[in-house]
Each structure stands twice: as C-alpha cells, then as structure tokens.
Design an enzyme around this catalytic site. Structure first.
Site, PDB file in Angstrom:
ATOM      1  N   SER A 117      72.988 -51.722  17.534  1.00 42.97           N
ATOM      2  CA  SER A 117      72.014 -51.363  16.502  1.00 42.97           C
ATOM      3  C   SER A 117      70.902 -52.388  16.416  1.00 42.97           C
ATOM      4  O   SER A 117      69.842 -52.103  15.872  1.00 42.97           O
ATOM      5  CB  SER A 117      72.683 -51.323  15.127  1.00 42.97           C
ATOM      6  N   HIS A 138      70.576 -45.739  21.837  1.00 44.45           N
ATOM      7  CA  HIS A 138      71.042 -45.921  20.467  1.00 44.45           C
ATOM      8  C   HIS A 138      71.190 -44.579  19.755  1.00 44.45           C
ATOM      9  O   HIS A 138      70.212 -43.949  19.384  1.00 44.45           O
ATOM     10  CB  HIS A 138      70.041 -46.829  19.723  1.00 44.45           C
ATOM     11  N   GLU A 150      67.526 -43.165  20.361  1.00 38.32           N
ATOM     12  CA  GLU A 150      66.478 -44.088  20.806  1.00 38.32           C
ATOM     13  C   GLU A 150      66.844 -44.582  22.207  1.00 38.32           C
ATOM     14  O   GLU A 150      67.963 -45.061  22.427  1.00 38.32           O
ATOM     15  CB  GLU A 150      66.372 -45.286  19.863  1.00 38.32           C
ATOM     16  N   ASN A 188      66.039 -48.512  12.613  1.00 32.80           N
ATOM     17  CA  ASN A 188      66.679 -49.523  11.766  1.00 32.80           C
ATOM     18  C   ASN A 188      65.689 -50.558  11.242  1.00 32.80           C
ATOM     19  O   ASN A 188      65.956 -51.215  10.237  1.00 32.80           O
ATOM     20  CB  ASN A 188      67.830 -50.207  12.511  1.00 32.80           C
TER      21      ASN A 188
END
Ligand code: NAD
Length: 274
Positions: A117, A138, A150, A188
């Site tokens: 992450s 991701h 991602e 994120n």
C-alpha cells in the site's frame, strides 16, 4: 502466461487469487505455511458457497475456479509462474526477504510484483534479480468487489511490464490505472488527507468516529467514513502505511500520523480482523 504465484494468503492475497483464478489463470497461493495458504483458499470456497446459495454462481463454475488454486508452503512450484504477486504483511523487512527468496525461483522472463500500500516500489525492486521486471500492482479491499487496480511504474520498470500488468488487470475484470511511484501512490495519498484529518478531529474531542463517518457518508457521498475504512483495512495495514507516507514526503506536516492511531496498533486493536 498461464500461472500466477501469490505470496501472502491473507485478505488481499486470497482476493487476488480469486480474481486471477476466475480470469482463467492457474494460481499457486503461498503463505508462511501450507496450512495458512489452505486457509486462504478455504475463505474463497466459503464466499463461493454463499454465491452458489444465492444462485449467483453455479457449483460447477465454483469448483472449476477452486481447482485452479493450489495452496503451497514453498516457492519452488512458482518457477512455473510468469508472474509472482507479493501480498504479505506490510513490513519492508518481510517483503525484502520474500523478494530475495522468490527471485531465486523466478523464471528468466517472469515478472515480480508487490501489492504494497505504501512502500517504495523502486526501493523494493532493488532486491529482485532484475528491477526492470519489477512493478507494483495495488488492488483494493475487498478485491472481488473493488474494480480499481493501480499499476505502479517504478524508476526501472520496463514498458512491456507496465503493458502486461494493464492487460492482466483487464483480464481480471479490473479497471487499471498507471501511476507513478510516490508514497501512497494515487488513492492512498488522497485517502491520507481524509483519514489524518478524521483522526485529528477525533483526538481533539470535536467529534466521535461515528460522527465523522456519518458526515463523510451522508453529506459527502462516501461509501464509508475514514474510521469504517480503517476498521475494514486493518490498523496493522493503515498505521504503517500512514507512517511510511509521512516519512516518504520528508515529514510534511499535513500528513502527520496520529498518536491515537499508533496506540491502537501497539495494543493490537486492529479492527475487524481482531
Ligand atoms: P493480512 O494480514 O490479511 O495478510 C498478510 C498475510 O501475509 C498473512 O496471511 C501472513 O501470514 C502472510 N505473511 C507474513 N509473512 C509472510 C512471509 N514471509 N511469506 C508469506 N506470507 C507471509 O494483510 P492484507 O490486508 O492482506 O495485506 C497484505 C498486503 O496488501 C500489504 O502489503 C498491504 O499493505 C496490502 N494492501 C492491503 C489492503 C487492505 O485494505 N487490507 C489494500 C491494498 C493493499
């Protein structure tokens, strides 16, 4: 490429195994022991049981997908895989050890990917046998329901590897977006603003977690508030991620992690998983 190796059979690894097997790939699913890997597969079987009961999946299709997932306790069988995706605990030392070991069995044209992450893909790639074949992929939680993925291009990643991961994501019925290797990548990093601010509001005693969640859900149109999301993701995932993003931006004050968040982590109060 017809086989994918997945290292880490927790909530993300199992989800990635599921969507990969549903896309027709053979999957080698590993964890610290074959029993942990089997538990990951059992979790998928449980989800399929519910879908079959609701007539959203046939028993035949469920059995065919499950038959493509082989739990393993070692890396050797993954030498057949064209791609290995690491989805182990969010700790750089663990991931480095995994990439060094997995690199030894990796076929000469295979790709190594991380589902981290927050850890730098460029930095992780340096322990792999060939950083040009190292990339971030991701997925989001819960993987079968969250379509976005991602694809993180590191400084050394070759263009054919980026293209191959975009194609893989599409075959897994995802919506891939190619993003740069910055702390938190795209989603994120955006989420850091909301989570960090929510924690600050709570810590200053201005609103409770459920009030913050209600505001974000009911007035801003979010599916979940920041505290619900932290609870789902796991504090052992999102607290280290916040710290890594803060450090990655050289202690930018806007991203300062919360001492309350750290205390939950230290106490092992990890959210739904505990
Ligand atoms: P999890 O705790 O559910 O699963 C992690 C698994 O890794 C565990 O089963 C653990 O036994 C295994 N593991 C630990 N050391 C290992 C090793 N040396 N070899 C093989 N397996 C090992 O965690 P998770 O939520 O599935 O997160 C896994 C990764 O996915 C992390 O990098 C995390 O940042 C990332 N991620 C998590 C989310 C989320 O919402 N939880 C979302 C996107 C990405």
């Amino acid at each position: 490429m017809q086989a994918i190796g997945i290292i880490g059979a927790g909530q993300m690894g199992a989800g990635i195994a599921q969507v990969s097997a549903q896309a027709g790939y053979n999957v080698f699913l590993s964890d610290v022991s074959v029993e942990r890997a089997q538990a990951g597969k059992d979790g998928i079987a449980k989800i399929f049981g519910k879908l079959v009961a609701k007539e959203k999946l046939t028993q035949g299709d469920a059995d065919a997908v499950l038959a493509r997932i082989t739990p393993v306790g070692e890396y050797a069988p993954m030498s057949e895989a064209g791609l290995i995706i690491e989805a182990a605990t969010e700790r750089e030392d663990i991931k480095r050890m995994i990439f060094a070991e997995a690199g030894k069995v990796l076929a000469s044209d295979a790709v190594l990917a991380s589902n981290t992450s927050s850890i730098s893909i460029t930095r992780l790639g340096q322990v792999s046998p060939d950083p040009s074949r190292f990339i971030g992929i991701h997925f989001f939680n819960p993987v079968p329901l969250m379509k976005l993925v991602e694809v993180i291009r590191a400084a050394d990643t070759a263009q054919w590897v980026v293209d191959a991961m975009v194609a893989l994501g599409k075959r897994q019925t995802r919506v891939p977006v190619v993003v740069g290797d910055t702390p938190g990548f795209l989603v994120n990093l955006g989420g850091t603003a909301i989570g960090t601010e929510g924690l600050r509001i709570m810590q200053e005693g201005r609103a409770t977690p459920s009030q913050v969640d209600a505001v974000m859900r009911d007035t801003c149109g979010f599916r979940m508030g920041p505290f619900e999301l932290m609870d789902l993701t796991g504090i052992d995932v999102n607290f280290p991620a916040r710290k890594i993003i803060y450090e990655g931006f050289f202690h930018d004050r806007r991203m300062t992690p919360s001492p309350y968040h750290e205390s939950l982590y230290a106490a092992g109060k990890l959210g739904r998983k505990t």
